[in-house]
Write a protein that holds these residues in place. Structure first.
Motif, PDB file in Angstrom:
ATOM      1  N   LEU A  27      -3.764   0.867   2.712  1.00  0.00           N
ATOM      2  CA  LEU A  27      -2.560   0.278   2.113  1.00  0.00           C
ATOM      3  C   LEU A  27      -1.782   1.296   1.289  1.00  0.00           C
ATOM      4  N   GLU A  32       6.645   4.188   2.143  1.00  0.00           N
ATOM      5  CA  GLU A  32       7.328   3.492   1.050  1.00  0.00           C
ATOM      6  C   GLU A  32       8.353   2.488   1.576  1.00  0.00           C
ATOM      7  N   VAL A  35       6.728  -0.816   2.470  1.00  0.00           N
ATOM      8  CA  VAL A  35       6.326  -1.612   1.311  1.00  0.00           C
ATOM      9  C   VAL A  35       7.559  -2.218   0.640  1.00  0.00           C
ATOM     10  N   TYR A  38       8.612  -5.217   2.625  1.00  0.00           N
ATOM     11  CA  TYR A  38       7.804  -6.380   2.247  1.00  0.00           C
ATOM     12  C   TYR A  38       8.258  -6.951   0.910  1.00  0.00           C
ATOM     13  N   HIS A  39       8.582  -6.078  -0.027  1.00  0.00           N
ATOM     14  CA  HIS A  39       9.055  -6.538  -1.336  1.00  0.00           C
ATOM     15  C   HIS A  39      10.323  -7.383  -1.177  1.00  0.00           C
ATOM     16  N   PHE A  43       6.082 -10.793  -0.109  1.00  0.00           N
ATOM     17  CA  PHE A  43       4.718 -10.392   0.229  1.00  0.00           C
ATOM     18  C   PHE A  43       3.951 -11.582   0.793  1.00  0.00           C
ATOM     19  N   LEU A  52      -0.496  -5.602  -1.718  1.00  0.00           N
ATOM     20  CA  LEU A  52       0.768  -4.968  -1.328  1.00  0.00           C
ATOM     21  C   LEU A  52       1.749  -4.919  -2.498  1.00  0.00           C
ATOM     22  N   VAL A  55       0.605  -2.060  -4.568  1.00  0.00           N
ATOM     23  CA  VAL A  55       0.988  -0.806  -3.912  1.00  0.00           C
ATOM     24  C   VAL A  55       2.478  -0.531  -4.148  1.00  0.00           C
ATOM     25  N   TYR A  56       3.302  -1.556  -4.035  1.00  0.00           N
ATOM     26  CA  TYR A  56       4.741  -1.410  -4.286  1.00  0.00           C
ATOM     27  C   TYR A  56       4.979  -0.858  -5.698  1.00  0.00           C
ATOM     28  N   LYS A  59       3.789   2.805  -5.985  1.00  0.00           N
ATOM     29  CA  LYS A  59       4.706   3.729  -5.326  1.00  0.00           C
ATOM     30  C   LYS A  59       6.013   3.853  -6.111  1.00  0.00           C
TER      31      LYS A  59
END
Length: 76
Positions: A27, A32, A35, A38-39, A43, A52, A55-56, A59
């Protein structure tokens, strides 16, 4: 950002994307833009979504190495 605990971060460090174009990629190694997509889209529900989202945030703040270091310190 969620307030992840140690066990959550260790699990995150070893979790792979379970489906899609980036299936089986760690993940934290997802691109980037993916992700961010997805944001913007939303999610998934549950643990994967929580990971996730974390992770967002990592990053966004340039903290990916935190998870890479955890993965090295706590091998599977």
């Amino acid at each position: 950002m969620l307030e992840p605990d140690k066990d959550f971060l260790i699990k995150l460090a070893h979790t792979k994307m379970p489906y899609g174009k980036y299936k089986n990629r760690d993940l934290i190694e997802l691109p980037e833009y993916y992700v961010v997509w997805y944001h913007n889209k939303g999610f998934p529900k549950g643990k994967l979504g929580d990971m996730l989202q974390t992770v967002y945030e990592l990053k966004l703040n340039g903290l990916e190495d935190l998870i890479r270091n955890i993965k090295r310190q706590f091998p599977k």
